[in-house]
Scaffold this motif. Sequence first.
Motif, PDB file in Angstrom:
ATOM      1  N   LEU A 219       0.811  -1.215   0.000  1.00 21.91           N
ATOM      2  CA  LEU A 219       0.000   0.000   0.000  1.00 21.91           C
ATOM      3  C   LEU A 219       0.848   1.271   0.000  1.00 21.91           C
ATOM      4  CD1 LEU A 219      -2.663  -1.160   2.607  1.00 21.91           C
ATOM      5  CD2 LEU A 219      -2.992  -0.926   0.132  1.00 21.91           C
ATOM      6  N   ALA A 220       2.049   1.191   0.558  1.00 17.97           N
ATOM      7  CA  ALA A 220       2.955   2.351   0.616  1.00 17.97           C
ATOM      8  C   ALA A 220       4.378   1.881   0.362  1.00 17.97           C
ATOM      9  CB  ALA A 220       2.842   3.055   1.965  1.00 17.97           C
ATOM     10  N   PRO A 221       4.705   1.577  -0.896  1.00 25.32           N
ATOM     11  CA  PRO A 221       6.020   0.983  -1.207  1.00 25.32           C
ATOM     12  C   PRO A 221       7.207   1.819  -0.734  1.00 25.32           C
ATOM     13  CG  PRO A 221       4.546   0.864  -3.113  1.00 25.32           C
ATOM     14  CD  PRO A 221       3.877   1.744  -2.104  1.00 25.32           C
ATOM     15  N   ASP A 222       7.051   3.128  -0.710  1.00 23.76           N
ATOM     16  CA  ASP A 222       8.175   4.002  -0.329  1.00 23.76           C
ATOM     17  C   ASP A 222       7.994   4.575   1.077  1.00 23.76           C
ATOM     18  OD1 ASP A 222       6.022   5.597  -0.935  1.00 23.76           O
ATOM     19  OD2 ASP A 222       7.185   7.118  -2.021  1.00 23.76           O
ATOM     20  N   PHE A 223       7.376   3.809   1.970  1.00 24.87           N
ATOM     21  CA  PHE A 223       7.099   4.350   3.306  1.00 24.87           C
ATOM     22  C   PHE A 223       8.363   4.768   4.051  1.00 24.87           C
ATOM     23  CE2 PHE A 223       7.597  -0.215   4.246  1.00 24.87           C
ATOM     24  CZ  PHE A 223       8.392  -0.198   5.387  1.00 24.87           C
ATOM     25  N   MET A 224       9.505   4.185   3.708  1.00 25.77           N
ATOM     26  CA  MET A 224      10.749   4.540   4.381  1.00 25.77           C
ATOM     27  C   MET A 224      11.177   5.966   4.092  1.00 25.77           C
ATOM     28  SD  MET A 224      11.886   1.986   6.224  1.00 25.77           S
ATOM     29  CE  MET A 224      13.663   2.223   6.365  1.00 25.77           C
ATOM     30  N   ARG A 225      10.621   6.566   3.037  1.00 22.86           N
ATOM     31  CA  ARG A 225      11.019   7.922   2.652  1.00 22.86           C
ATOM     32  C   ARG A 225       9.925   8.945   2.952  1.00 22.86           C
ATOM     33  NH1 ARG A 225      12.514   4.728  -1.668  1.00 22.86           N
ATOM     34  NH2 ARG A 225      10.880   5.564  -3.033  1.00 22.86           N
ATOM     35  N   ARG A 226       8.973   8.567   3.763  1.00 26.86           N
ATOM     36  CA  ARG A 226       7.862   9.464   4.059  1.00 26.86           C
ATOM     37  C   ARG A 226       7.831   9.866   5.537  1.00 26.86           C
ATOM     38  NH1 ARG A 226       3.904   9.925   0.136  1.00 26.86           N
ATOM     39  NH2 ARG A 226       4.337   8.668  -1.718  1.00 26.86           N
ATOM     40  N   GLU A 227       7.250  11.028   5.799  1.00 23.22           N
ATOM     41  CA  GLU A 227       6.957  11.450   7.166  1.00 23.22           C
ATOM     42  C   GLU A 227       5.683  10.722   7.569  1.00 23.22           C
ATOM     43  OE1 GLU A 227       8.462  14.096  10.277  1.00 23.22           O
ATOM     44  OE2 GLU A 227       9.203  13.662   8.255  1.00 23.22           O
ATOM     45  N   ILE A 228       5.743   9.929   8.636  1.00 21.62           N
ATOM     46  CA  ILE A 228       4.618   9.055   8.972  1.00 21.62           C
ATOM     47  C   ILE A 228       3.828   9.612  10.150  1.00 21.62           C
ATOM     48  CG2 ILE A 228       3.939   6.741   9.702  1.00 21.62           C
ATOM     49  CD1 ILE A 228       6.426   5.633   8.379  1.00 21.62           C
ATOM     50  N   PHE A 229       2.517   9.671   9.965  1.00 24.10           N
ATOM     51  CA  PHE A 229       1.577  10.024  11.030  1.00 24.10           C
ATOM     52  C   PHE A 229       0.656   8.838  11.243  1.00 24.10           C
ATOM     53  CE2 PHE A 229       3.090  14.040   9.520  1.00 24.10           C
ATOM     54  CZ  PHE A 229       3.113  14.862  10.640  1.00 24.10           C
ATOM     55  N   CYS A 230       0.585   8.366  12.484  1.00 18.45           N
ATOM     56  CA  CYS A 230      -0.155   7.141  12.797  1.00 18.45           C
ATOM     57  C   CYS A 230      -1.120   7.416  13.946  1.00 18.45           C
ATOM     58  CB  CYS A 230       0.825   6.028  13.170  1.00 18.45           C
ATOM     59  SG  CYS A 230       0.053   4.465  13.631  1.00 18.45           S
ATOM     60  N   CYS A 231      -2.363   6.941  13.807  1.00 22.49           N
ATOM     61  CA  CYS A 231      -3.334   7.116  14.876  1.00 22.49           C
ATOM     62  C   CYS A 231      -4.342   5.974  14.840  1.00 22.49           C
ATOM     63  CB  CYS A 231      -4.056   8.462  14.736  1.00 22.49           C
ATOM     64  SG  CYS A 231      -5.137   8.843  16.133  1.00 22.49           S
ATOM     65  N   GLY A 232      -4.676   5.463  16.014  1.00 24.23           N
ATOM     66  CA  GLY A 232      -5.631   4.368  16.125  1.00 24.23           C
ATOM     67  C   GLY A 232      -5.513   3.724  17.490  1.00 24.23           C
ATOM     68  N   PRO A 233      -6.129   2.571  17.681  1.00 29.44           N
ATOM     69  CA  PRO A 233      -5.993   1.863  18.954  1.00 29.44           C
ATOM     70  C   PRO A 233      -4.527   1.551  19.256  1.00 29.44           C
ATOM     71  CG  PRO A 233      -7.757   0.919  17.631  1.00 29.44           C
ATOM     72  CD  PRO A 233      -7.030   1.884  16.744  1.00 29.44           C
ATOM     73  N   GLU A 234      -4.202   1.445  20.532  1.00 28.89           N
ATOM     74  CA  GLU A 234      -2.808   1.209  20.924  1.00 28.89           C
ATOM     75  C   GLU A 234      -2.183  -0.015  20.261  1.00 28.89           C
ATOM     76  OE1 GLU A 234      -0.706   2.968  22.571  1.00 28.89           O
ATOM     77  OE2 GLU A 234      -2.019   4.584  23.246  1.00 28.89           O
ATOM     78  N   PRO A 235      -2.886  -1.168  20.162  1.00 30.02           N
ATOM     79  CA  PRO A 235      -2.270  -2.322  19.495  1.00 30.02           C
ATOM     80  C   PRO A 235      -1.934  -2.043  18.023  1.00 30.02           C
ATOM     81  CG  PRO A 235      -4.142  -3.020  20.814  1.00 30.02           C
ATOM     82  CD  PRO A 235      -4.186  -1.526  20.781  1.00 30.02           C
ATOM     83  N   PHE A 236      -2.791  -1.277  17.365  1.00 35.66           N
ATOM     84  CA  PHE A 236      -2.533  -0.928  15.968  1.00 35.66           C
ATOM     85  C   PHE A 236      -1.296  -0.053  15.852  1.00 35.66           C
ATOM     86  CE2 PHE A 236      -3.018   2.172  12.512  1.00 35.66           C
ATOM     87  CZ  PHE A 236      -3.146   1.329  11.411  1.00 35.66           C
ATOM     88  N   MET A 237      -1.199   0.994  16.681  1.00 35.67           N
ATOM     89  CA  MET A 237      -0.040   1.875  16.607  1.00 35.67           C
ATOM     90  C   MET A 237       1.240   1.142  16.981  1.00 35.67           C
ATOM     91  SD  MET A 237      -1.420   5.622  17.892  1.00 35.67           S
ATOM     92  CE  MET A 237      -1.866   5.092  19.546  1.00 35.67           C
ATOM     93  N   SER A 238       1.161   0.235  17.931  1.00 37.17           N
ATOM     94  CA  SER A 238       2.338  -0.554  18.304  1.00 37.17           C
ATOM     95  C   SER A 238       2.784  -1.433  17.149  1.00 37.17           C
ATOM     96  CB  SER A 238       2.030  -1.414  19.528  1.00 37.17           C
ATOM     97  OG  SER A 238       1.781  -0.617  20.663  1.00 37.17           O
ATOM     98  N   ALA A 239       1.816  -1.999  16.438  1.00 38.78           N
ATOM     99  CA  ALA A 239       2.148  -2.861  15.292  1.00 38.78           C
ATOM    100  C   ALA A 239       2.824  -2.056  14.190  1.00 38.78           C
ATOM    101  CB  ALA A 239       0.887  -3.534  14.766  1.00 38.78           C
ATOM    102  N   VAL A 240       2.273  -0.879  13.880  1.00 35.95           N
ATOM    103  CA  VAL A 240       2.844  -0.059  12.813  1.00 35.95           C
ATOM    104  C   VAL A 240       4.239   0.424  13.195  1.00 35.95           C
ATOM    105  CG1 VAL A 240       2.596   2.071  11.492  1.00 35.95           C
ATOM    106  CG2 VAL A 240       0.590   0.652  11.958  1.00 35.95           C
ATOM    107  N   SER A 241       4.389   0.928  14.419  1.00 40.89           N
ATOM    108  CA  SER A 241       5.705   1.420  14.835  1.00 40.89           C
ATOM    109  C   SER A 241       6.728   0.286  14.854  1.00 40.89           C
ATOM    110  CB  SER A 241       5.625   2.087  16.209  1.00 40.89           C
ATOM    111  OG  SER A 241       5.226   1.169  17.218  1.00 40.89           O
TER     112      SER A 241
END
Length: 368
Positions: A219-241
């Motif tokens: 869904l975001a092939p170049d996510f390593m080169r982006r400024e990331i903003f994440c919001c949601g339930p704590e388990p979701f944010m922990s998984a993404v981080s």
Amino acid sequence: MTLMLTGTVPVPLPLDEIKPWNATRQMLVCTSVVDEAPEVKTFTFAVEDGGWFRYMPGQFITVELRTKDGDLHRTYTVSSSPSRPYAISITVKAQPTSVGTRWMFENVRPGSRIRAYGPNGHFSLMLHPAKKYLFISAGSGITPMMSMLRWLFDCDPGADVTFVNSSRRPEDIIFRDELEMLARRMPNLTIGFLPEMRSAVSPWGGLMGRVDRHKLALLAPDFMRREIFCCGPEPFMSAVSGIVRSEGFDMAHFHQESFGASSFARPAQMEGEERNFESTSSALTVTFLGTNKRGDCAPGQTILEAARNAGVRIPSACQSGICGTCRVFKRSGDVEMRHNGGISQQDISSGYVLACCSRPLSPIEVDA
């Protein structure tokens, strides 16, 4: 002459002729209520006596709900954009255990009046400008992302944004129609929906399941080169981080919104001072000048706890130093305050403290 809109809200004067809404408690008037998804509604408000809203996209406000069982204070992220300053919207999801949100669903209608505080918060692209963004959210965590995307649509429609949203079912995707419309009008906006399961109500033929390294890369092939903003339930944010950290992502460019932080979550070393309230062995007197009451604050207790014990009402919502609702002016004395961004350095320098996360180090006096 004052014109009226729907008989309740004054048509505002030009922006340069009126004052912006400020951080003090003010009365808002509901102008509309819209169903967004199952158990999700958007409430839009205007300033009762006319005015405009000044805030950063991604910030939140605290509303005061006058229920029959007493006042409730609830913190909600703003979903509207400050580029449309005459109104402000919050989009809220009612959980099975919700009290305040359920009360809003049942009682707030166009014309309803509600007091609110704010805005507050540091979760905003205005503080972290970048050439490329990744907004990744789950459930009602989409609201600050929507505020930021709406701002970009109005002010920088060519912005390079990848927007990934996780939901339980396809029909639970909040703002789906608007996001698809914005993707057609913003040439560099890519939308990726990720429902966890199929549904007979809303057929789905796309990617499914919980977020993981493989799906994020699709869904975001170049996510390593982006400024990331994440919001949601704590388990979701922990998984993404955890995913981006394991790939070696520079976490200085990873930002997440959370209303569950502890008021003493940050270690003392980060503040360049020692924690010493434990050394106070006896209760200290807190004088509440606004009500002419006094209370004892036991070692380790906060001003807010002392206020409640003394029968003094100080509005509060998060009770973890985030929302700023319990801000009071300290006239004298010393406190140790460990907040989580709910008060500005300017306010601190002016003498304000947050009652929920300030512990007296000496007898103090506050305007409350």
